[in-house]
Scaffold this motif. Structure first.
Motif, short mmCIF file in Angstrom:
data_model
loop_
_atom_site.label_atom_id
_atom_site.label_comp_id
_atom_site.label_asym_id
_atom_site.label_seq_id
_atom_site.Cartn_x
_atom_site.Cartn_y
_atom_site.Cartn_z
N LEU A 103 0.84 -1.20 0.00
CA LEU A 103 0.00 0.00 0.00
C LEU A 103 0.87 1.25 0.00
CD1 LEU A 103 -3.23 0.54 2.07
CD2 LEU A 103 -1.58 2.38 1.81
N ASN A 104 1.83 1.30 0.90
CA ASN A 104 2.69 2.49 1.01
C ASN A 104 3.52 2.70 -0.25
OD1 ASN A 104 1.78 3.10 3.61
ND2 ASN A 104 3.33 1.80 4.57
N LEU A 105 4.02 1.60 -0.82
CA LEU A 105 4.84 1.71 -2.02
C LEU A 105 4.01 2.17 -3.21
CD1 LEU A 105 7.61 1.36 -3.32
CD2 LEU A 105 7.05 -1.06 -3.74
N LEU A 106 2.78 1.63 -3.32
CA LEU A 106 1.92 2.02 -4.44
C LEU A 106 1.50 3.48 -4.33
CD1 LEU A 106 0.40 1.22 -6.97
CD2 LEU A 106 -1.50 0.43 -5.54
N VAL A 107 1.12 3.92 -3.14
CA VAL A 107 0.74 5.33 -2.95
C VAL A 107 1.93 6.24 -3.24
CG1 VAL A 107 0.03 7.05 -1.25
CG2 VAL A 107 -1.14 4.84 -1.34
N ARG A 114 4.41 5.63 -5.23
CA ARG A 114 4.62 5.60 -6.67
C ARG A 114 3.62 6.54 -7.38
NH1 ARG A 114 8.54 2.27 -9.70
NH2 ARG A 114 8.11 2.93 -11.83
N LEU A 115 2.38 6.47 -6.98
CA LEU A 115 1.34 7.32 -7.59
C LEU A 115 1.54 8.79 -7.24
CD1 LEU A 115 -1.73 4.99 -6.94
CD2 LEU A 115 -0.77 5.57 -9.18
N ARG A 116 2.00 9.05 -6.04
CA ARG A 116 2.22 10.44 -5.63
C ARG A 116 3.34 11.08 -6.43
NH1 ARG A 116 3.74 11.48 0.20
NH2 ARG A 116 3.70 13.59 -0.67
N PHE A 160 -7.50 4.02 -0.95
CA PHE A 160 -8.09 5.25 -1.46
C PHE A 160 -7.98 6.38 -0.43
CE2 PHE A 160 -10.42 2.29 -4.37
CZ PHE A 160 -9.90 2.80 -5.55
N GLU A 161 -8.13 6.04 0.85
CA GLU A 161 -7.98 7.07 1.88
C GLU A 161 -6.56 7.60 1.91
OE1 GLU A 161 -9.07 8.08 6.51
OE2 GLU A 161 -9.58 6.11 5.68
N SER A 162 -5.58 6.71 1.79
CA SER A 162 -4.17 7.13 1.79
C SER A 162 -3.87 8.02 0.59
CB SER A 162 -3.25 5.92 1.77
OG SER A 162 -3.40 5.15 2.92
N LEU A 163 -4.44 7.66 -0.55
CA LEU A 163 -4.20 8.43 -1.77
C LEU A 163 -4.80 9.83 -1.65
CD1 LEU A 163 -3.00 7.87 -4.66
CD2 LEU A 163 -5.37 7.62 -5.40
N LEU A 164 -5.99 9.93 -1.06
CA LEU A 164 -6.69 11.21 -0.96
C LEU A 164 -6.13 12.08 0.16
CD1 LEU A 164 -10.34 9.92 -1.48
CD2 LEU A 164 -9.02 11.29 -3.09
N SER A 165 -5.60 11.44 1.20
CA SER A 165 -5.10 12.21 2.35
C SER A 165 -3.66 12.65 2.18
CB SER A 165 -5.24 11.38 3.63
OG SER A 165 -4.44 10.21 3.56
N ALA A 166 -2.98 12.14 1.16
CA ALA A 166 -1.59 12.51 0.93
C ALA A 166 -1.47 14.01 0.67
CB ALA A 166 -1.01 11.73 -0.24
N GLU A 167 -0.35 14.58 1.08
CA GLU A 167 -0.16 16.02 0.95
C GLU A 167 -0.21 16.46 -0.51
OE1 GLU A 167 3.26 19.31 2.11
OE2 GLU A 167 3.04 17.50 3.32
N SER A 168 0.29 15.61 -1.40
CA SER A 168 0.25 15.91 -2.83
C SER A 168 0.19 14.60 -3.61
CB SER A 168 1.49 16.71 -3.25
OG SER A 168 2.66 15.93 -3.03
N PRO A 182 -13.80 8.58 1.57
CA PRO A 182 -14.05 9.55 2.66
C PRO A 182 -14.57 10.90 2.18
CG PRO A 182 -11.82 8.61 2.78
CD PRO A 182 -12.39 8.24 1.45
N ALA A 183 -15.71 11.31 2.73
CA ALA A 183 -16.31 12.59 2.36
C ALA A 183 -15.44 13.76 2.78
CB ALA A 183 -17.70 12.70 2.98
N ARG A 184 -14.63 13.57 3.81
CA ARG A 184 -13.81 14.69 4.30
C ARG A 184 -12.73 15.12 3.31
NH1 ARG A 184 -12.63 10.26 7.24
NH2 ARG A 184 -10.50 9.48 7.37
N TYR A 185 -12.46 14.28 2.32
CA TYR A 185 -11.47 14.63 1.29
C TYR A 185 -12.16 14.99 -0.03
CZ TYR A 185 -8.34 12.43 4.66
OH TYR A 185 -7.66 12.10 5.80
#
Length: 370
Positions: free
Chosen positions: A91-95, A97-99, A134-142, A159-162
């Motif tokens: 999960l961390n590596l994929l996020v 990579r996408l970031r 999806f939460e990790s992807l949306l909550s990332a700083e960029s 998450p609606a908060r993002y």
């Protein structure tokens, strides 16, 4: 600029802006994948690294760890057997990579990896790691990458908060001009003076602009034995459209708002419709019946209504099945979430209705329900 082009421009601007996750939702065959593909063409000059995943493909595992490992290996990462067992690592590596890279990822048929229960809702991920991802992807700083999802259901765990970083667009059918454009592109003569146009407009209206159904019908008209003769096709098959028109007209003018005896066959009156449209919608009905039987009952029971009616009319049908108010509301919420019911405003009232194609199938299922 036609309506579709305007929608593409609007969604393109969102993805080029802050929208990291775009979710396209709607009933089967309404054009979600086609819109996603058009967006990809528009966006690829900016996002040259493209990847597509289709969860309808049952030949490939769809749990998060398997998919993440597959993506990462395709993108050049060396994934050991030990890594495959470590979901957090993947999960961390994929996020990461996408970031840090400009990937454009399209995921089709997201509903295939959703499930539910009465306590927590009906649109949750079967594998909760997808929710974490999806939460990790949306909550990332960029995040430099963008994702486009197509689904018949909106996952409740996004998450609606993002909300600043994701968007949900509900697709409905083509407008009247767009329907004629579709017929024109497939080679049928369309114009103000063409004898074809009135018949094609009636077909488009009966199917409420459902793109897949209209493409299938157009293909049949262009093929033998019709060979492009719209009037000949109408003379052979138009009675099915006339049944729909008659029922709707009776609802408007005579107050015959409900009938379980309507013999609509919009989904199956020709072989091509059965093969290309009905089969896909049957999967939708099958999942609903398996996942949320009360919602399936409600969809079938409410198919008696030819026009939009109040919510109370719909819910009253579940009283016969010993469902309390909470169960009735839960069932209706499922249909809303899966876009199997449409909300319209008429005479300052919120009313519920079914798409003509959905009603055609629900009427048949209703016979088997009793």
């Amino acid at each position: 600029m036609n309506l579709q082009s305007a929608v593409v421009c609007e969604l393109k601007e969102k993805i080029q802006g802050s929208c990291r996750l775009l979710i396209l939702v709607g009933i089967a065959g309404i054009g979600k994948t086609a819109l996603a593909e058009r967006l990809v063409v528009e966006l690829q000059p900016d996002w040259t690294k493209f990847h597509q995943e289709n969860f309808e493909n049952e030949q490939q595992a769809s749990d998060f760890a398997s998919v993440a490992a597959r993506w990462l290996e395709k993108w050049g990462e060396a994934i050991t057997q030990e890594n495959r067992q470590d979901t957090n690592y993947l999960l961390n590596l994929l996020v990461k990579r996408l970031r840090e890279n400009r990937y454009l990822v399209v995921i089709d048929s997201l509903e295939s990896i959703l499930e539910g229960n009465e306590e927590e809702g009906w649109n949750d991920f079967k594998d909760n790691e997808w929710a974490k991802f999806f939460e990790s992807l949306l909550s990332a700083e960029s995040c430099q990458s963008r994702m486009i999802l197509t689904s018949q259901d909106l996952p409740e765990q996004i998450p609606a908060r993002y909300k600043n970083f994701w968007d949900c667009t509900v697709l409905s059918g083509l407008t009247k001009p767009e329907r004629l454009q579709l017929f024109d592109k497939t080679g049928l003569e369309v114009g103000a003076d063409s004898p074809n146009t009135p018949y094609l407009e009636r077909i488009g209206a009966a199917y409420e602009g459902h793109p897949l159904a209209l493409r299938v019908i157009s293909g049949e008209i262009c093929s033998p034995p019709s060979n492009g003769n719209v009037v000949a096709y109408w003379n052979k098959e138009g009675h099915e459209i006339e049944k729909v028109e008659k029922a709707i007209e009776e609802a408007k003018t005579k107050g015959i708002t409900a009938s379980a005896n309507d013999q609509w066959r919009l989904d199956r009156y020709t072989r091509e419709l059965r093969k290309n449209v009905r089969v896909r919608l049957e999967k939708t009905f099958g999942r609903l019946k398996k996942d949320v039987f009360n919602a399936y009952r409600l969809l079938c029971e409410a198919s008696v209504y030819r026009c939009a009616v109040t919510e109370d009319f719909w819910l009253s049908h579940l009283e016969d099945w010993d469902c309390d108010e909470d169960q009735q509301e839960a069932a209706l919420d499922v249909l809303r979430n899966r876009h199997l019911v449409e909300e319209v405003v008429e005479d300052d009232q919120f009313l519920l209705r079914q798409h003509n194609l959905i009603r055609s199938m629900a009427l048949e299922h209703l016979k088997k329900l009793h």
